[in-house]
Design a protein around this motif. Sequence first.
Motif, short mmCIF file in Angstrom:
data_model
loop_
_atom_site.label_atom_id
_atom_site.label_comp_id
_atom_site.label_asym_id
_atom_site.label_seq_id
_atom_site.Cartn_x
_atom_site.Cartn_y
_atom_site.Cartn_z
N THR B 10 0.80 -1.23 0.00
CA THR B 10 0.00 0.00 0.00
C THR B 10 0.82 1.27 0.00
O THR B 10 0.28 2.35 0.05
N GLN B 127 -8.81 -4.15 -6.63
CA GLN B 127 -8.29 -2.83 -6.31
C GLN B 127 -8.13 -2.65 -4.82
O GLN B 127 -7.14 -2.08 -4.35
N THR B 130 -4.92 -3.41 -3.25
CA THR B 130 -3.76 -2.55 -3.53
C THR B 130 -3.78 -1.32 -2.63
O THR B 130 -2.88 -0.50 -2.70
N GLN B 131 -4.82 -1.19 -1.84
CA GLN B 131 -4.94 0.03 -1.05
C GLN B 131 -4.98 -0.23 0.45
O GLN B 131 -4.43 0.54 1.23
#
Lengths: 208, 263
Positions: B10, B127, B130-131
């Motif tokens: 991240t 997604q 990835t955060q």
Amino acid sequence: MSIMENNGGSVIAMVGKECVAIACDLRLGNQALGVSSDFQKIFPVTDRIFLGLPGLGTDVTTLKELFRFRVNMYTIKEEREIEPETFAHLVSSTLYEHRFGPYFIEPVMAGLSKTPSGGFKPFIAATDLIGCLNFAKDFVVAGTASSKLFGVAEGLWEPDLEPEDLFETISQTIMNAVDRDAYSGWGCIVHVITKDQIVTRTLKARMD
Amino acid sequence: MARRYDSRTTIFSPEGRLYQIEYAMEAISHAGTVLGVLAKDGVVLAAEKKVTGKLLDLAGAKEGGYGGSGEKIFLLNSNVIGGVAGLTADANSLINYARTAAQKHLLTYNDDIPVEVLAQRLCDMKQGYTQFGGLRPFGVSLLYAGYDPHYQFQLYHSDPSGNYSGWKATCIGANNGTAQSLLKQEYKDDIEIKDAISLVLRVMSKTMDSTTLGSEKLEFAVLTLDPETKAPKAKIYRPAEIDALLQSEGLKKDEDAEMKPAQ
């Protein structure tokens, strides 16, 4: 007035010789007021299983879609069609999940299950609204005319009926039972499942 | 210097890169090739199997089920086939998610899920990895070959970062660059399914590492419309059907020749 009798409707399933039959009436009402004469309560699950859902009209539609979801997931994951015995337990556990706020439906199912020798064995089952299974050898009934269906079926059913005779027996049973119930009737549909075909017939009935 | 940043999914590096995502994509570029071609009247998917061997039990793939050996090409819904490249375990989890998402859509709207919506649902989840911290991203790229009444036949690609895009023909996995330039040369608009099938097989035979081309190393699927019902019809080929198809395309290479010791 019981919520189970709000919309009316009845289903019956019978075992024959290497065949099964399942039938329902076509009435949807609002208490004594008739609303629809084309409300089917029996739905195909696989090529060899039918599911009847008598009870509260809204739950008929909801459960039809919920079982489509669960059977599709079973089929795509297991890469084969669900067997009637397995499906019966799926119905039972799905209803028991809602033990303290149940769907107001008493499902009836009929199908042919595969035997190890490659043949087919008739299968019928019913549950109450929280999923208590009843595997019967002769016939199962549910809905607002269930007490009448029981009586007529007791009198007419006999073992090892051929598909055509089974059709006659189940048709006479449901027609005569729903005529004695104000919340069922307005026409009937009968499905007879044999190992190589399904025969579906619509019956005309008294419209009062 | 990169070491300080590349162990976390991240955290951006000073150059503005997310290393873990790049490593995931790198892993995929070593995975078995998956190739998709969109035709006027259908979509074709082919994939190279990496897990092979004499002792591998393929009894399940030969009969029963809906075809495929369960390594690269899967049925996601009645109108979508998925091809996966990357970590197989991650892929299985994504496939399960996709199937559930498709059935939830059917339950809610009484309609099959549109292909792009399904790709979006998976990308929303990809997604997220990835955060949000503490977990690694999915090491999987997917190709979605599908049909819906709004945009007819479609082919989508999604990567570990959660990006997705629609393609006329594309390729993921090992040698995807070679395959893509071949496809660029040979693809024609308004290609028919029959030509798309032979294009896919021709490109596949050129990109695959192995010298043999047979059901041992190949998975193959086609999505078309049923001529009578007009409903989408997904066909994932069985090993015998793949061999028959390769034979008819004249691409079947003799496996026994390779098995025999050199003389």
